[in-house]
Design a protein around this motif. Structure first.
Motif, PDB file in Angstrom:
ATOM      1  N   ARG A 157       0.826  -1.218   0.000  1.00  0.00           N
ATOM      2  CA  ARG A 157       0.000   0.000   0.000  1.00  0.00           C
ATOM      3  C   ARG A 157       0.856   1.262   0.000  1.00  0.00           C
ATOM      4  O   ARG A 157       0.384   2.332  -0.362  1.00  0.00           O
ATOM      5  CB  ARG A 157      -0.930   0.022   1.219  1.00  0.00           C
ATOM      6  CG  ARG A 157      -1.908  -1.137   1.255  1.00  0.00           C
ATOM      7  CD  ARG A 157      -2.580  -1.250   2.589  1.00  0.00           C
ATOM      8  NE  ARG A 157      -1.526  -1.520   3.583  1.00  0.00           N
ATOM      9  CZ  ARG A 157      -1.649  -1.344   4.880  1.00  0.00           C
ATOM     10  NH1 ARG A 157      -2.763  -0.885   5.389  1.00  0.00           N
ATOM     11  NH2 ARG A 157      -0.665  -1.625   5.703  1.00  0.00           N
ATOM     12  N   VAL A 158       2.123   1.107   0.377  1.00  0.00           N
ATOM     13  CA  VAL A 158       3.019   2.258   0.516  1.00  0.00           C
ATOM     14  C   VAL A 158       4.081   2.315  -0.591  1.00  0.00           C
ATOM     15  O   VAL A 158       4.476   3.392  -1.014  1.00  0.00           O
ATOM     16  CB  VAL A 158       3.694   2.225   1.908  1.00  0.00           C
ATOM     17  CG1 VAL A 158       4.671   3.359   2.074  1.00  0.00           C
ATOM     18  CG2 VAL A 158       2.648   2.252   3.020  1.00  0.00           C
ATOM     19  N   CYS A 159       4.491   1.163  -1.071  1.00  0.00           N
ATOM     20  CA  CYS A 159       5.560   1.087  -2.079  1.00  0.00           C
ATOM     21  C   CYS A 159       5.202   1.915  -3.314  1.00  0.00           C
ATOM     22  O   CYS A 159       4.119   1.780  -3.875  1.00  0.00           O
ATOM     23  CB  CYS A 159       5.793  -0.370  -2.470  1.00  0.00           C
ATOM     24  SG  CYS A 159       7.066  -0.589  -3.726  1.00  0.00           S
ATOM     25  N   VAL A 160       6.151   2.760  -3.728  1.00  0.00           N
ATOM     26  CA  VAL A 160       5.934   3.627  -4.894  1.00  0.00           C
ATOM     27  C   VAL A 160       6.759   3.179  -6.110  1.00  0.00           C
ATOM     28  O   VAL A 160       6.930   3.926  -7.059  1.00  0.00           O
ATOM     29  CB  VAL A 160       6.215   5.118  -4.564  1.00  0.00           C
ATOM     30  CG1 VAL A 160       5.208   5.646  -3.572  1.00  0.00           C
ATOM     31  CG2 VAL A 160       7.641   5.311  -4.094  1.00  0.00           C
ATOM     32  N   ARG A 161       7.276   1.967  -6.056  1.00  0.00           N
ATOM     33  CA  ARG A 161       7.944   1.333  -7.193  1.00  0.00           C
ATOM     34  C   ARG A 161       9.230   2.034  -7.665  1.00  0.00           C
ATOM     35  O   ARG A 161       9.471   2.158  -8.854  1.00  0.00           O
ATOM     36  CB  ARG A 161       6.981   1.197  -8.375  1.00  0.00           C
ATOM     37  CG  ARG A 161       5.752   0.402  -8.062  1.00  0.00           C
ATOM     38  CD  ARG A 161       4.824   0.380  -9.271  1.00  0.00           C
ATOM     39  NE  ARG A 161       3.601  -0.322  -8.930  1.00  0.00           N
ATOM     40  CZ  ARG A 161       2.444   0.283  -8.731  1.00  0.00           C
ATOM     41  NH1 ARG A 161       2.323   1.584  -8.842  1.00  0.00           N
ATOM     42  NH2 ARG A 161       1.383  -0.432  -8.413  1.00  0.00           N
ATOM     43  N   ILE A 194      10.356   5.884   1.362  1.00  0.00           N
ATOM     44  CA  ILE A 194       9.092   6.037   2.086  1.00  0.00           C
ATOM     45  C   ILE A 194       8.920   5.005   3.199  1.00  0.00           C
ATOM     46  O   ILE A 194       7.822   4.826   3.723  1.00  0.00           O
ATOM     47  CB  ILE A 194       7.894   5.987   1.115  1.00  0.00           C
ATOM     48  CG1 ILE A 194       8.083   4.852   0.132  1.00  0.00           C
ATOM     49  CG2 ILE A 194       7.741   7.271   0.347  1.00  0.00           C
ATOM     50  CD1 ILE A 194       6.884   4.094  -0.104  1.00  0.00           C
ATOM     51  N   GLU A 195      10.024   4.322   3.576  1.00  0.00           N
ATOM     52  CA  GLU A 195      10.020   3.312   4.632  1.00  0.00           C
ATOM     53  C   GLU A 195       8.927   2.262   4.435  1.00  0.00           C
ATOM     54  O   GLU A 195       8.187   1.913   5.347  1.00  0.00           O
ATOM     55  CB  GLU A 195       9.918   3.954   6.023  1.00  0.00           C
ATOM     56  CG  GLU A 195      11.136   4.734   6.406  1.00  0.00           C
ATOM     57  CD  GLU A 195      11.125   5.237   7.833  1.00  0.00           C
ATOM     58  OE1 GLU A 195      10.100   5.142   8.525  1.00  0.00           O
ATOM     59  OE2 GLU A 195      12.173   5.743   8.259  1.00  0.00           O
ATOM     60  N   ALA A 196       8.840   1.713   3.226  1.00  0.00           N
ATOM     61  CA  ALA A 196       7.865   0.663   2.939  1.00  0.00           C
ATOM     62  C   ALA A 196       8.339  -0.709   3.414  1.00  0.00           C
ATOM     63  O   ALA A 196       7.562  -1.643   3.467  1.00  0.00           O
ATOM     64  CB  ALA A 196       7.575   0.614   1.441  1.00  0.00           C
ATOM     65  N   ILE A 197       9.620  -0.828   3.774  1.00  0.00           N
ATOM     66  CA  ILE A 197      10.194  -2.113   4.175  1.00  0.00           C
ATOM     67  C   ILE A 197      10.243  -2.204   5.692  1.00  0.00           C
ATOM     68  O   ILE A 197      10.765  -1.319   6.363  1.00  0.00           O
ATOM     69  CB  ILE A 197      11.605  -2.289   3.589  1.00  0.00           C
ATOM     70  CG1 ILE A 197      11.550  -2.197   2.068  1.00  0.00           C
ATOM     71  CG2 ILE A 197      12.221  -3.607   4.047  1.00  0.00           C
ATOM     72  CD1 ILE A 197      12.909  -2.143   1.393  1.00  0.00           C
ATOM     73  N   SER A 198       9.689  -3.299   6.208  1.00  0.00           N
ATOM     74  CA  SER A 198       9.716  -3.568   7.645  1.00  0.00           C
ATOM     75  C   SER A 198      10.534  -4.818   7.900  1.00  0.00           C
ATOM     76  O   SER A 198      10.464  -5.786   7.138  1.00  0.00           O
ATOM     77  CB  SER A 198       8.299  -3.800   8.177  1.00  0.00           C
ATOM     78  OG  SER A 198       7.511  -2.658   8.017  1.00  0.00           O
TER      79      SER A 198
END
Length: 76
Positions: A12-16, A58-62
């Motif tokens: 939902r956050v990843c902007v590719r 965007i800190e999409a990785i946890s």
């Protein structure tokens, strides 16, 4: 024994941007929509994986410790 991390990319956050796959292609890949994902549900703990997560704009990785469930990244 090798420490393992559970690594997820929030779709939902990843902007590719593709930075994860370009920076560590042996650990990350792009899916059919161009979004990043870990190549495996768990990855060996490494500075490389942490640096990839930190470099995501965007800190999409946890990252979570696979054994303890403790949060590794992003910091709280």
């Amino acid at each position: 024994m090798t420490e393992l991390w559970s690594v997820t990319v929030d779709k939902r956050v990843c902007v590719r941007t593709g930075l994860c796959a370009a920076s560590a292609p042996e650990r990350f890949e792009l899916d059919e929509n161009g979004q990043g994902r870990a190549r495996s549900a768990t990855l060996p703990a490494s500075e490389e994986v942490l640096e990839v997560a930190e470099s995501c704009p965007i800190e999409a990785i946890s990252i979570v410790d696979a054994r303890s469930g403790g949060k590794v990244f992003p910091p709280e």
